[in-house]
Design a protein around this motif. Structure first.
Motif, PDB file in Angstrom:
ATOM      1  N   PHE A 260       1.188  -3.529   4.577  1.00  0.00           N
ATOM      2  CA  PHE A 260       2.554  -3.027   4.778  1.00  0.00           C
ATOM      3  C   PHE A 260       3.415  -3.285   3.534  1.00  0.00           C
ATOM      4  CE2 PHE A 260       1.719  -3.395   9.505  1.00  0.00           C
ATOM      5  CZ  PHE A 260       1.796  -2.030   9.733  1.00  0.00           C
ATOM      6  N   ARG A 261       3.181  -4.429   2.864  1.00  0.00           N
ATOM      7  CA  ARG A 261       3.935  -4.719   1.639  1.00  0.00           C
ATOM      8  C   ARG A 261       3.571  -3.716   0.548  1.00  0.00           C
ATOM      9  NH1 ARG A 261       2.172  -9.728   0.390  1.00  0.00           N
ATOM     10  NH2 ARG A 261       3.758 -10.764   1.651  1.00  0.00           N
ATOM     11  N   ASN A 262       2.280  -3.414   0.419  1.00  0.00           N
ATOM     12  CA  ASN A 262       1.861  -2.430  -0.577  1.00  0.00           C
ATOM     13  C   ASN A 262       2.433  -1.048  -0.271  1.00  0.00           C
ATOM     14  OD1 ASN A 262       0.385  -4.233  -2.121  1.00  0.00           O
ATOM     15  ND2 ASN A 262      -1.549  -3.826  -1.078  1.00  0.00           N
ATOM     16  N   MET A 263       2.493  -0.709   1.007  1.00  0.00           N
ATOM     17  CA  MET A 263       3.093   0.570   1.391  1.00  0.00           C
ATOM     18  C   MET A 263       4.563   0.632   0.987  1.00  0.00           C
ATOM     19  SD  MET A 263       1.181   0.796   5.091  1.00  0.00           S
ATOM     20  CE  MET A 263       2.114   2.133   5.798  1.00  0.00           C
ATOM     21  N   LEU A 264       5.248  -0.505   1.164  1.00  0.00           N
ATOM     22  CA  LEU A 264       6.663  -0.559   0.780  1.00  0.00           C
ATOM     23  C   LEU A 264       6.805  -0.446  -0.739  1.00  0.00           C
ATOM     24  CD1 LEU A 264       9.566  -0.906   1.769  1.00  0.00           C
ATOM     25  CD2 LEU A 264       9.251  -3.391   1.644  1.00  0.00           C
ATOM     26  N   TYR A 265       5.932  -1.133  -1.486  1.00  0.00           N
ATOM     27  CA  TYR A 265       5.958  -1.036  -2.946  1.00  0.00           C
ATOM     28  C   TYR A 265       5.719   0.401  -3.399  1.00  0.00           C
ATOM     29  CZ  TYR A 265       5.622  -6.160  -3.458  1.00  0.00           C
ATOM     30  OH  TYR A 265       5.850  -7.507  -3.436  1.00  0.00           O
ATOM     31  N   VAL A 266       4.677   1.038  -2.835  1.00  0.00           N
ATOM     32  CA  VAL A 266       4.337   2.407  -3.223  1.00  0.00           C
ATOM     33  C   VAL A 266       5.497   3.352  -2.920  1.00  0.00           C
ATOM     34  CG1 VAL A 266       2.856   4.374  -2.631  1.00  0.00           C
ATOM     35  CG2 VAL A 266       1.831   2.140  -3.081  1.00  0.00           C
ATOM     36  N   LYS A 267       6.128   3.149  -1.789  1.00  0.00           N
ATOM     37  CA  LYS A 267       7.255   4.004  -1.400  1.00  0.00           C
ATOM     38  C   LYS A 267       8.416   3.849  -2.391  1.00  0.00           C
ATOM     39  CE  LYS A 267       8.807   5.617   3.101  1.00  0.00           C
ATOM     40  NZ  LYS A 267       7.813   6.682   3.152  1.00  0.00           N
TER      41      LYS A 267
END
Length: 343
Positions: A260-267
């Motif tokens: 979820f953290r990586n998804m937030l970073y990518v976003k």
């Protein structure tokens, strides 16, 4: 020199006396070394024709002395040196004293019977060093970077072809989803599937789904997809399967947090105009993982991702302090999350 050019040069017998191989894709780097071995040293001569060093343990003077020494009972020799001192920005060991100028002098007049290869497992070389500038000026430095998603797919298809099999593109895509981007693991699974298909056979999607188990991290990818799609039953079934495989709920929680953290970073990086390659370098992920993470991130709002991370932090604390049963706590989180969806 790029990787493809380096492989072509070896195939045509145009071998440089010195190589500086650097990067994080160890599989391709090892394959390059193997091609060099095949060209330079016969299998029954490898004991005499291959010498290995590590700059953390051996001074560069000793390495150069070996390079300048004529090979014994073999026409040529290959010296492999693991290095994080001479060409990278790592600190020199207090036990080993290096004189880079000795290596610089050797690189100017290398031995005709020796191929000297430095293997640097770092993403970048230290551009401030004279050794690095010299290697790049002589086109001796080769970067072994992670393959892009499409390159990985093509590599899998070619691996099957080289073994006298065919692999359907959907099968290769599913293999990537199940195994991830680790080329060592991909090679092992691809070879297993080719063996199952038999000479002249085809590796099918059904074969991949039935013969290749999902890696834990890939299961977590799948779990987040089920949560976003409101497929509660599928998410819980996948969670139960992971528990049957004796996966620890605390470990699964940590993997969910990372995803979820990586998804937030990518976003966030996507909103700033970063490319997939730039995101991979910034976050420290393989480009293929960035691609999959980006596809998942589109299903979640930034606010929802931030909320999920906060809830997972609370759950992790409750698990570790014994305030909630670990397996039940994560199950309740999955049930609540899948019922709310991604928005």
């Amino acid at each position: 020199m790029d990787v493809k050019q380096a492989f072509r040069s070896i195939k045509t017998g145009q071998i440089s006396p010195v190589y500086v191989c650097y990067g994080t894709e160890s599989y391709v780097m090892n394959e390059f070394i193997e091609r060099l071995l095949e060209q330079l040293v016969q299998p029954d001569h490898r004991e005499m024709g291959v010498v290995r060093f590590d700059t953390a343990e051996t001074p560069v003077d000793d390495i150069v002395d070996e390079a300048e020494m004529l090979p014994f009972l073999v026409p040529s020799k290959l010296i492999l040196v693991r290095d994080q001192v001479l060409f990278a920005s790592g600190k020199e060991s207090a036990r080993v004293e290096h004189r880079p100028e000795r290596l610089l002098a050797y690189m100017a007049q290398p031995s005709e019977t020796t191929v000297l290869v430095f293997m640097v497992p770092n993403e970048k070389l230290d551009e401030r060093k004279k050794l690095v500038k010299n290697a790049k000026a002589n086109d001796s430095a080769i970067a072994f970077s992670p393959l892009q998603a499409e390159e990985l797919l093509q590599w899998l298809l070619k691996r099957a072809t080289n073994q006298g099999r065919t692999m359907a593109r959907p099968a290769a895509e599913e293999l990537l989803r199940r195994v991830g981007s680790d080329m060592h693991a991909l090679a092992a699974e691809a070879d297993k599937l080719c063996l199952h298909a038999g000479t002249g056979g085809s590796v099918t999607l059904d074969a991949v789904t039935s013969l290749v188990p999902m890696a834990t991290e890939q299961n977590v990818f799948k779990l987040t997809e089920e949560l976003a799609a409101l497929r509660t039953e599928a998410a819980i079934a996948l969670y139960y399967d992971l528990l049957k495989q004796r996966e620890e709920p605390i470990k699964l929680t940590a993997l969910l947090v990372r995803q979820f953290r990586n998804m937030l970073y990518v976003k966030e990086l996507g909103n700033q105009g970063y490319s997939q390659q730039q995101m991979a370098a910034q976050i420290g992920l393989h480009p293929y993982a960035v691609k999959i993470t980006g596809e998942q991130a589109r299903k979640f709002s930034q606010e929802r991702l931030a909320t999920l991370l906060s809830e997972l932090a609370d759950l992790d604390f409750a698990m570790k302090t014994g305030r909630v049963d670990k397996a039940l706590g994560l199950e309740l989180f999955l049930l609540k999350t899948s019922s709310r969806g991604a928005s």
